[in-house]
Write a protein that holds these residues in place. Structure first.
Motif, PDB file in Angstrom:
ATOM      1  N   VAL A   1       0.863  -1.183   0.000  1.00  0.00           N
ATOM      2  CA  VAL A   1       0.000   0.000   0.000  1.00  0.00           C
ATOM      3  C   VAL A   1       0.906   1.241   0.000  1.00  0.00           C
ATOM      4  CG1 VAL A   1      -1.784   1.243   1.303  1.00  0.00           C
ATOM      5  CG2 VAL A   1      -1.787  -1.256   1.267  1.00  0.00           C
ATOM      6  N   PRO A   2       0.603   2.224  -0.827  1.00  0.00           N
ATOM      7  CA  PRO A   2       1.452   3.426  -0.871  1.00  0.00           C
ATOM      8  C   PRO A   2       1.566   4.082   0.511  1.00  0.00           C
ATOM      9  CG  PRO A   2      -0.123   3.444  -2.673  1.00  0.00           C
ATOM     10  CD  PRO A   2      -0.476   2.283  -1.811  1.00  0.00           C
ATOM     11  N   THR A   3       2.720   4.672   0.759  1.00  0.00           N
ATOM     12  CA  THR A   3       3.013   5.268   2.060  1.00  0.00           C
ATOM     13  C   THR A   3       2.012   6.362   2.419  1.00  0.00           C
ATOM     14  OG1 THR A   3       5.343   4.863   1.601  1.00  0.00           O
ATOM     15  CG2 THR A   3       4.841   6.329   3.420  1.00  0.00           C
ATOM     16  N   ARG A   4       1.618   7.137   1.438  1.00  0.00           N
ATOM     17  CA  ARG A   4       0.656   8.217   1.682  1.00  0.00           C
ATOM     18  C   ARG A   4      -0.679   7.659   2.165  1.00  0.00           C
ATOM     19  NH1 ARG A   4      -0.957  12.839  -2.719  1.00  0.00           N
ATOM     20  NH2 ARG A   4      -1.928  14.219  -1.224  1.00  0.00           N
ATOM     21  N   VAL A   5      -1.137   6.593   1.541  1.00  0.00           N
ATOM     22  CA  VAL A   5      -2.405   5.974   1.932  1.00  0.00           C
ATOM     23  C   VAL A   5      -2.284   5.381   3.333  1.00  0.00           C
ATOM     24  CG1 VAL A   5      -4.040   4.132   1.383  1.00  0.00           C
ATOM     25  CG2 VAL A   5      -3.075   5.529  -0.451  1.00  0.00           C
ATOM     26  N   VAL A   6      -1.160   4.739   3.618  1.00  0.00           N
ATOM     27  CA  VAL A   6      -0.944   4.162   4.949  1.00  0.00           C
ATOM     28  C   VAL A   6      -0.968   5.262   6.006  1.00  0.00           C
ATOM     29  CG1 VAL A   6       0.739   3.002   6.429  1.00  0.00           C
ATOM     30  CG2 VAL A   6       0.339   2.162   4.131  1.00  0.00           C
ATOM     31  N   PHE A   7      -0.321   6.379   5.710  1.00  0.00           N
ATOM     32  CA  PHE A   7      -0.267   7.452   6.694  1.00  0.00           C
ATOM     33  C   PHE A   7      -1.650   8.037   6.958  1.00  0.00           C
ATOM     34  CE2 PHE A   7       0.191  11.899   7.916  1.00  0.00           C
ATOM     35  CZ  PHE A   7       0.924  11.745   9.086  1.00  0.00           C
ATOM     36  N   PHE A   8      -2.375   8.394   5.884  1.00  0.00           N
ATOM     37  CA  PHE A   8      -3.657   9.061   6.078  1.00  0.00           C
ATOM     38  C   PHE A   8      -4.769   8.118   6.513  1.00  0.00           C
ATOM     39  CE2 PHE A   8      -1.645  12.332   3.422  1.00  0.00           C
ATOM     40  CZ  PHE A   8      -1.877  13.415   4.244  1.00  0.00           C
ATOM     41  N   LYS A   9      -4.768   6.900   6.016  1.00  0.00           N
ATOM     42  CA  LYS A   9      -5.875   5.993   6.308  1.00  0.00           C
ATOM     43  C   LYS A   9      -5.666   5.211   7.594  1.00  0.00           C
ATOM     44  CE  LYS A   9      -8.953   2.771   4.103  1.00  0.00           C
ATOM     45  NZ  LYS A   9      -9.280   2.032   2.916  1.00  0.00           N
ATOM     46  N   HIS A  10      -4.440   4.800   7.871  1.00  0.00           N
ATOM     47  CA  HIS A  10      -4.207   3.941   9.027  1.00  0.00           C
ATOM     48  C   HIS A  10      -3.634   4.699  10.223  1.00  0.00           C
ATOM     49  CE1 HIS A  10      -5.161   0.341   6.784  1.00  0.00           C
ATOM     50  NE2 HIS A  10      -4.346   0.727   5.811  1.00  0.00           N
ATOM     51  N   ILE A  11      -2.615   5.472   9.973  1.00  0.00           N
ATOM     52  CA  ILE A  11      -1.929   6.123  11.099  1.00  0.00           C
ATOM     53  C   ILE A  11      -2.714   7.339  11.574  1.00  0.00           C
ATOM     54  CG2 ILE A  11       0.160   7.341  11.793  1.00  0.00           C
ATOM     55  CD1 ILE A  11       1.701   5.526   9.857  1.00  0.00           C
ATOM     56  N   LEU A  12      -3.020   8.262  10.672  1.00  0.00           N
ATOM     57  CA  LEU A  12      -3.638   9.526  11.068  1.00  0.00           C
ATOM     58  C   LEU A  12      -5.018   9.343  11.678  1.00  0.00           C
ATOM     59  CD1 LEU A  12      -2.832  12.466  11.049  1.00  0.00           C
ATOM     60  CD2 LEU A  12      -4.014  12.731   8.889  1.00  0.00           C
ATOM     61  N   ARG A  13      -5.823   8.451  11.136  1.00  0.00           N
ATOM     62  CA  ARG A  13      -7.166   8.222  11.687  1.00  0.00           C
ATOM     63  C   ARG A  13      -7.107   7.752  13.124  1.00  0.00           C
ATOM     64  NH1 ARG A  13     -11.070   4.570   8.663  1.00  0.00           N
ATOM     65  NH2 ARG A  13     -12.589   5.448  10.074  1.00  0.00           N
ATOM     66  N   ASN A  14      -6.132   6.914  13.455  1.00  0.00           N
ATOM     67  CA  ASN A  14      -6.053   6.383  14.808  1.00  0.00           C
ATOM     68  C   ASN A  14      -5.336   7.305  15.781  1.00  0.00           C
ATOM     69  OD1 ASN A  14      -7.409   3.871  14.398  1.00  0.00           O
ATOM     70  ND2 ASN A  14      -5.657   3.253  13.171  1.00  0.00           N
ATOM     71  N   VAL A  15      -4.603   8.255  15.262  1.00  0.00           N
ATOM     72  CA  VAL A  15      -3.832   9.158  16.116  1.00  0.00           C
ATOM     73  C   VAL A  15      -4.570  10.473  16.366  1.00  0.00           C
ATOM     74  CG1 VAL A  15      -1.675  10.493  16.151  1.00  0.00           C
ATOM     75  CG2 VAL A  15      -1.644   8.133  15.480  1.00  0.00           C
ATOM     76  N   LEU A  16      -5.520  10.826  15.525  1.00  0.00           N
ATOM     77  CA  LEU A  16      -6.147  12.140  15.619  1.00  0.00           C
ATOM     78  C   LEU A  16      -6.939  12.372  16.905  1.00  0.00           C
ATOM     79  CD1 LEU A  16      -7.385  13.182  12.087  1.00  0.00           C
ATOM     80  CD2 LEU A  16      -5.753  14.313  13.554  1.00  0.00           C
TER      81      LEU A  16
END
Length: 165
Positions: A72-87
Motif C-alpha cells: 500500500v502506498p506510504t501516503r495511503v498508509v499514513f492518512f488511512k491507518h496512522i492519522l485516523r487512529n492518532v487524531l
C-alpha cells in the motif's frame, strides 16, 4: 526571561503602551509578538512531542506494518491507518493546550501590561469586585466548555465509530 532575552540579544524592546488594532495594525502586532510567543512556544513544543510520540507508536502497530508489506502506498498508509487512529488523542491534547493558554493569559496580560480578560480578573480580585470576578470567570468557564464541546463534536467527524452520548 523572553522579554529580557530579546531586548539584550537583539537590542529590540516592544513598545510599553498597548495600541488598539483599529489605530495601527503593525504596532498592535509588534506589541503582541512577545506575549504570543511566550504563550505558544512551550505549548507548541509539548504538542509536537506528543504528536511525534503518537505517530511513532502508531507506525509500530502491526496493521501498519501489514499494510506496508502488502505494498500500500506510504501516503495511503499514513492518512488511512496512522492519522485516523492518532487524531483523537491529538485533538484531545490540543483542547487541553487551548484551555491552558486561556488560563495563561491571566499572567501574560499582567506581565506585558495588556488589557484583556486576564487583567480584568486580576483587577477584580485585587479590588474585591465580586460581580465582575464572577462575570469574568463565567466567560472563562464557558470558553473552556465550548472548547470541550467542539472537541467532542470533532471526534464524531474523525471517527464515525465514536458515539456521542
Amino acid at each position: 526571561m523572553l522579554l529580557v532575552g530579546v531586548s539584550t540579544i537583539f537590542g529590540w524592546s516592544p513598545p510599553l503602551r498597548f495600541v488598539p488594532i483599529t489605530r495601527s495594525v503593525s504596532d498592535n502586532l509588534t506589541i503582541l509578538m512577545l506575549p504570543i510567543a511566550s504563550l505558544g512556544l512551550l505549548q507548541a513544543a509539548a504538542y509536537s512531542q506528543f504528536v511525534r510520540q503518537n505517530v511513532v507508536s502508531a507506525m509500530n502497530q502491526e496493521y501498519v506494518r501489514t499494510a506496508i508489506a502488502k505494498g500500500v502506498p506510504t501516503r495511503v498508509v499514513f492518512f488511512k491507518h496512522i492519522l485516523r487512529n492518532v487524531l483523537i488523542p491529538i485533538i484531545t491534547f490540543m483542547g487541553l493546550i487551548l484551555i491552558q493558554i486561556l488560563g495563561g493569559t491571566v499572567i501574560i496580560e499582567s506581565l506585558f501590561a495588556l488589557p484583556g480578560l486576564g487583567r480584568l480578573l486580576l483587577t477584580a480580585i485585587e479590588t474585591r469586585d465580586y460581580p465582575v470576578l464572577q462575570g469574568a470567570l463565567l466567560i472563562v468557564v464557558v470558553a473552556a466548555m465550548v472548547v470541550n464541546l467542539v472537541i467532542d463534536l470533532t471526534y464524531r467527524l474523525i471517527d464515525p465509530r465514536v458515539r456521542v452520548a
